[in-house]
Write a protein that holds these residues in place. Structure first.
Motif, PDB file in Angstrom:
ATOM      1  N   GLU A   1      23.965  -5.809  78.052  1.00  7.26           N
ATOM      2  CA  GLU A   1      23.030  -5.700  76.934  1.00  7.26           C
ATOM      3  C   GLU A   1      22.283  -4.365  76.920  1.00  7.26           C
ATOM      4  N   SER A   2      22.386  -3.610  77.996  1.00 14.05           N
ATOM      5  CA  SER A   2      21.696  -2.315  78.060  1.00 14.05           C
ATOM      6  C   SER A   2      22.503  -1.254  77.340  1.00 14.05           C
TER       7      SER A   2
ATOM      8  N   SER B   1      27.655  -3.287  74.966  1.00 15.04           N
ATOM      9  CA  SER B   1      26.690  -2.204  75.059  1.00 15.04           C
ATOM     10  C   SER B   1      26.659  -1.409  73.773  1.00 15.04           C
ATOM     11  N   ARG B   2      25.488  -1.009  73.368  1.00 16.56           N
ATOM     12  CA  ARG B   2      25.359  -0.086  72.251  1.00 16.56           C
ATOM     13  C   ARG B   2      25.683   1.310  72.745  1.00 16.56           C
TER      14      ARG B   2
END
Length: 322
Positions: free
Chosen positions: A315-316, A2-3
């Motif tokens: 990925e969110s 995750s970013r």
């Protein structure tokens, strides 16, 4: 992976915030105010608390941010509005809701959670219903809001009894329509969350067939439009801090909190207090355990052919407080 958006994460950002703090308020407010558009539901206790007291308007004034409020009947339309840019920040939605929005391509950032409240949603039947077990729901018409936490609770309850969604007749209804159908005898059961759960228990004598205990943690998530989260991490930090304070006050003052909240949402204070006792209202960062359950929810919906494609929740993006 995750970013993560970290408020005040770099020396440059810290310097910028320090310079901003040194400026006179009038100088910082000289330009047109930025806007924070917040979507909420009747079950969004903490945001409604902040709204009723003007807390965010005061807290965000030094950042030259104006607040506007937009009410929705359920979580899925709320996140749809977030995705299309009609609002910037979502008040709490049940943890089954974000996977639906993400499957539709929404660009959402996870901001915060309320820690688990498994008893705050349940499958209910009428007090005179002959149904005494989930297994007896086979072939029955059941009301619930599509994409809500109630939807996932029903899937989990059915699976635990060897059933699937094809074994029942779904009635996708909003809370207001669901209650009307339930009390009118048009559905055999209703899957619903607080404060609607407490209201139908106290006012109509509804009987809990099963709640989320040992089945479903039931966290509630706060989300932001990703472009807004990237642009105004400072605003999210302020909102996060105020949500934490609001949650602590409500849990420490259940009586006064219910007296305040009851007229705001059109329920009696005793019903609101009963609902509040089942909610944690503890606002925390989004952690790995919460994201893992998001993945489990998404996978279950894909398996049930309710979601069209597999999701990778990791990925969110995830915003985290400094």
């Amino acid at each position: 992976m995750s970013r993560r958006f970290h408020p005040a994460a770099t020396r440059r950002q810290l310097l910028g915030l320090g310079l901003a703090a040194a400026l006179p308020l009038a100088a910082r407010a000289a330009g047109p105010a930025d806007k924070l558009r917040i979507g909420f539901q009747k079950s969004s206790t903490l945001m409604i608390f902040l709204k009723s007291r003007g807390t965010l308007e005061k807290a965000l004034a030094p950042l030259n941010v104006a607040v506007s409020w937009h009410e929705f009947t359920s979580g899925l339309p709320l996140l749809e509005a977030l995705n299309i840019g009609a609002i910037d920040l979502s008040a709490d939605v049940a943890d089954a809701v974000p996977p639906f929005a993400l499957a539709a391509g929404a660009k959402l950032t996870y901001v915060a959670i309320e820690t688990p409240s498994p008893q705050a949603q349940a499958i209910v039947v009428r007090k005179d219903s002959p149904i005494t077990s989930v297994a007896q729901l086979k072939g029955q018409k059941i009301a619930f809001a599509k994409g809500a936490g109630a939807h996932f609770l029903l899937l989990e309850a059915l699976a635990a009894h060897g059933l699937g969604v094809r074994d029942i007749e779904p009635a996708y209804l909003s809370p207001a329509d669901g209650r009307a159908a339930f009390e009118g005898g048009n559905v055999a059961a209703w899957v619903i969350w607080d404060p609607f759960l407490s209201a139908v228990q106290r006012q109509a004598g509804a009987r809990i067939l099963l709640d989320g205990t040992r089945l479903f943690a039931y966290r509630r998530f706060y989300l932001a439009a990703t472009p807004y989260a990237q642009r105004r991490s400072d605003v999210l930090a302020t909102v996060y801090a105020e949500l934490q304070r609001a949650g602590e006050w409500i849990k420490q003052n259940p009586g006064p909190a219910a007296e305040w909240h009851a007229p705001v949402i059109g329920l009696d204070a005793a019903t609101v207090e009963a609902a509040n006792l089942r909610r944690s209202y503890r606002v925390q960062p989004v952690d790995g355990e919460a994201l893992a359950e998001q993945q489990r929810i998404a996978d279950a919906f894909v398996q049930a052919q309710i979601l069209p494609r597999k999701l990778v929740i990791a990925e969110s993006p995830v915003w985290r407080p400094a």
